[in-house]
Structures are given as C-alpha cells and as structure tokens.
Design an enzyme around this catalytic site. Structure first.
Site, PDB file in Angstrom:
ATOM      1  N   GLU A  55     -12.622 -73.375  93.258  1.00 22.36           N
ATOM      2  CA  GLU A  55     -11.673 -72.903  94.280  1.00 22.36           C
ATOM      3  C   GLU A  55     -11.329 -74.008  95.266  1.00 22.36           C
ATOM      4  O   GLU A  55     -12.199 -74.547  95.936  1.00 22.36           O
ATOM      5  CB  GLU A  55     -12.314 -71.716  95.018  1.00 22.36           C
TER       6      GLU A  55
ATOM      7  N   HIS B 146     -20.014 -68.392  98.081  1.00 20.59           N
ATOM      8  CA  HIS B 146     -19.348 -68.680  99.358  1.00 20.59           C
ATOM      9  C   HIS B 146     -18.776 -67.419  99.977  1.00 20.59           C
ATOM     10  O   HIS B 146     -18.722 -66.360  99.335  1.00 20.59           O
ATOM     11  CB  HIS B 146     -18.259 -69.734  99.152  1.00 20.59           C
TER      12      HIS B 146
ATOM     13  N   GLU C 215      -8.762 -62.582  91.103  1.00 19.70           N
ATOM     14  CA  GLU C 215      -9.578 -62.195  92.256  1.00 19.70           C
ATOM     15  C   GLU C 215     -10.364 -60.910  91.975  1.00 19.70           C
ATOM     16  O   GLU C 215     -11.323 -60.612  92.657  1.00 19.70           O
ATOM     17  CB  GLU C 215      -8.676 -61.959  93.473  1.00 19.70           C
TER      18      GLU C 215
ATOM     19  N   ARG D 247     -14.054 -61.895 103.637  1.00 15.88           N
ATOM     20  CA  ARG D 247     -13.983 -61.925 102.167  1.00 15.88           C
ATOM     21  C   ARG D 247     -15.417 -62.111 101.748  1.00 15.88           C
ATOM     22  O   ARG D 247     -16.030 -63.131 102.020  1.00 15.88           O
ATOM     23  CB  ARG D 247     -13.100 -63.079 101.682  1.00 15.88           C
TER      24      ARG D 247
ATOM     25  N   HIS E 122     -19.526 -64.238  97.419  1.00 16.05           N
ATOM     26  CA  HIS E 122     -19.179 -64.141  96.003  1.00 16.05           C
ATOM     27  C   HIS E 122     -19.145 -65.526  95.367  1.00 16.05           C
ATOM     28  O   HIS E 122     -19.259 -66.541  96.056  1.00 16.05           O
ATOM     29  CB  HIS E 122     -17.793 -63.497  95.847  1.00 16.05           C
TER      30      HIS E 122
ATOM     31  N   HIS F 107     -17.355 -67.451  91.396  1.00 17.87           N
ATOM     32  CA  HIS F 107     -16.528 -67.197  90.208  1.00 17.87           C
ATOM     33  C   HIS F 107     -16.646 -68.335  89.213  1.00 17.87           C
ATOM     34  O   HIS F 107     -17.197 -69.393  89.531  1.00 17.87           O
ATOM     35  CB  HIS F 107     -15.064 -66.960  90.578  1.00 17.87           C
TER      36      HIS F 107
HETATM   37 MN    MN Z   1     -13.834 -67.580  96.118  1.00 13.99          MN
END
Ligand code: MN
Ligand code: MN
Length: 400
Positions: free
Chosen positions: A116, A155, A178, A107, A110, A112
C-alpha cells in the site's frame, strides 16, 4: 490499392479508410450531430469522446474511470470507494482506494496481500504499523505526505483534528479489493473464544465484549499526543528504525519548466517503497506533459485538480483521446505512447503511479534529438532547423 480495397483486405482500419475518402466532419456538421437521447453534462465533460479528434481511431480499451462512479461504502466514521480491475478492465497492475475518515474515525488495524502506497489529499491522520522485526511505528501525516506499507505489514489510519482526512491508497495489484483484507475484528470474530482465551492466557469472560463481526471503519475518540502513543506502542523493544512515511514538501522538485513541474519519488528517495514509484506532475494552463512512454511498467493515474486530456496511441493505427477531471483514474499500458495536455484555466495536477522500484520514462523529443539527424529527417520530412529546435534534455512539461 485504393483505401477501400486496403480496408476490405483488412490492411487499413475502417476509420482510416473513411478518413482518406472523405474529410472529417466539423463540429457543426450534420454528420457530427447527435439528435437522439444523450447526457449533456457527461458529454460536456468528455468533449474528446463526444467529438473525437480526427487522429483518433477505434479499438482502444477504455482507460478512464471516475471515482464518482464507484460504490461508496458508508460507515460511521467515514467511507471508502475503490477503482480496481473490476471497474477499469485495463488496470491490471494497480488498484486505488479513496477514503475519508472523520476526526477520530479509524480504518481498523489490518493488512493485505498487496503493498500500500498512499498520499494525503486533505487533512491529518495518525498511522500505525509494525515492522518485520515486531517494532512499532506511529506517525502523524498531513496533506501532501506519503506512506507505504509492504505486503503483510499490519497498519491502521485514524483521522485527527480539526476535520479528519481524505487520502488515496494505491495498491500494487489491479485485483486488490478493500473488501478482502485481514481485519483484526474479523479475525477475532472467526476464532473460537476458548482458543483466544488459551492464546492470550486470559479468561474467556474477559473477551465477551469483542465484536462479532468486522468494523472496517468506525468512530472513536481523537487520539492524544503523538509522543505518548509512540512511547506506549514501542514498549521495551523500542521504535522501528524504518520510516514508513515520506514528507514530499521537504524534497526538492525534480524538474521545473515554464510549463510546470514534476516530483519523482521512487525507492531511491523513499527507501521502503520498493514496489511503487510515483511522479507528482503539475501542468500550468496551456502546458503539456510531453509525448513520452514508460519502458518498465504500466502507468496508473489519479487526477488531483484541474482539467486535461490524454491521447493513448495503442499501435496498429489505433488511438483514443479521453478527458480527465479531479477524482478520475487514468491508465496506460506499459510502453504505449501518451501525453497529457492542460485543457483548463487552472493548474492541472495528477499522479503517475508505477508498479516498480524505479521511475523510468523516455520522451519523444529526447529520442529524436539523440538519433542520427538524417535518419529522423528521412522519416518525418521535417527540415533540419525544426529538428534542431526540439528540446534535447527531456523537459517533461512543455513549454521549457
Ligand atoms: Mn491498508
Ligand atoms: Mn506517463
């Protein structure tokens, strides 16, 4: 005033009025039959919707959404699916993502606008992060472990051997998606290459192979030893002194009874998790997560295993009972009373998640046993012996 007149005057719900006039149908009654089209497997999974208990009364906003109904975003290296306010309208304060990564699957790097919180549901992963001082964090995570990345902290997550991982992400914003995160590749793809060249002090040619669109999830090689990654990422700055991970198995259980157990993990234990508090609850067959409410926050639930049912009492004579299985999301608005009963033959395990730095709950039995007894008896018409038999110390899961 009769119940019909009360109903006509809008003082009694139509369901309640009907209930007063006639006995509630039994399951075998023609009144409860459903000869038209139906979806039997779905009805069988939701017995309290197919045949609601007589104590239920309409007008309660739906508080269940199965991850199994969410769109799965498929990529090489894994997949992702989400339950947000768009899927479950009542879930304003928290959104969840279920994600699978293969061994080596990434993943991508990124961040946000939401914070999280995560729990590893299966397998192993390596996570990386950068703290607010620019120091690096790299750790390996196994089943049952948690992590937390605050707003804007970059992360990544990568599946490890033997079979990658699956995990649940919990965000402190129901509107989170997401699809709307700052991705490294997306950012680079939308910055002129002459600017990148100037920014990094390298030739434009050296940047030619950068992807022209986002990767989100992609397959890569399984990373090498943890210590080597930690050392290489730390460089001369040294590693972050903050711990973004939390090992649940190393913590004592908060409360254990005959009926089950609970682990409460909030910022008093998991220091960095300042916006999300959690309770990990196990209810044995026949047990019940007792009648209670949370004064400080909405509750977002994720069912890990087993089968259960929950009634949410929504004030004004309204109540709804819904059934839950592994992979379902449940939601209870702040202060509304509820319980969760194990209806299966195996342990029921679920998460209670709150957008808060601290976990808070109040139990019905705790309330009734710490109020002047005559006052309680006058309300409920119970005798003193019954009141005295009630638990006084908040068992959380019954029986004691
Ligand atoms: Mn994340
Ligand atoms: Mn609760």
């Amino acid at each position: 005033m009769g119940s019909a007149a009360l109903a006509a005057a809008g003082m009694l719900s139509a369901d309640a009025a009907a209930q007063e006039q006639k006995p509630y149908p039994t399951k075998d009654d023609r009144s409860a039959s459903a000869p038209g089209p139906g979806n039997k497997p779905l009805d069988d999974q939701n017995p309290d919707s197919f045949f609601p208990p007589p104590s239920d009364a309409g007008g309660v906003q739906t508080f269940k959404y199965p991850f199994g109904l969410s769109h799965k975003r498929m990529q090489e290296g894994g997949w992702s699916r989400e339950v947000t306010i768009r899927e479950l309208a009542v879930s304003k304060s928290i959104a969840g993502v279920d994600m699978r990564l293969t061994a080596g699957g990434i993943r991508e790097l990124h961040w946000h606008t939401a914070a999280e919180w995560a729990i590893m549901l299966y397998g192993n992963a390596r996570i990386t992060g950068l703290d607010a001082e620019g120091k690096s964090f790299v750790a390996d995570i196994t089943e049952g472990d948690l992590w937390y990345f605050p707003t804007g902290i970059p992360h990544s997550i990568q599946g490890l051997k033997p079979d990658g991982c699956e995990f649940l992400l919990v965000f402190d914003d129901g509107n989170f998606s997401e699809y709307e995160t700052v991705l490294l590749t997306d950012w680079m793809a939308h910055t002129p290459h002459d600017v990148l060249s100037k920014n990094f002090g390298v030739s434009q040619q050296a940047l030619d192979k950068m992807p022209r669109r986002e990767k989100f999830i992609f397959q890569a090689e399984v990373p090498g030893p943890l210590e080597a990654d930690q050392k290489a990422a730390a460089g001369s700055l040294g590693m972050s002194t903050q711990d973004f991970a939390f090992r649940v198995a190393q913590q004592p259980i908060s409360k254990r009874t005959k009926g089950g157990e609970v682990r409460i993990i909030d910022s008093s234990k998991f220091k960095i998790s300042t916006t999300i508090a959690a309770a990990i609850v196990t209810v044995h067959p026949g047990g019940i997560r007792e009648l209670h409410w949370h004064p400080n926050a909405d509750e977002w639930q994720y069912y890990i295993s087993g089968a259960g049912r929950m009634t949410v009492f929504a004030t004004g004579g309204r109540a709804r009972t819904m059934d839950f299985q592994a992979g379902d999301v449940g939601y209870i608005q702040k202060t509304l009373p509820h319980y969760v009963e194990n209806t299966g033959a195996t342990d029921l395990k679920f998460l209670e998640m709150f957008k808060s730095s601290s976990y808070q709950d109040l139990a019905l039995s705790e309330w009734l046993t710490h109020t002047p007894p005559e006052l309680v008896i006058a309300h409920l018409g119970i005798d003193r012996a019954t009141l005295e038999a009630m638990p006084k110390d908040e068992p959380v899961v019954m029986p004691k």
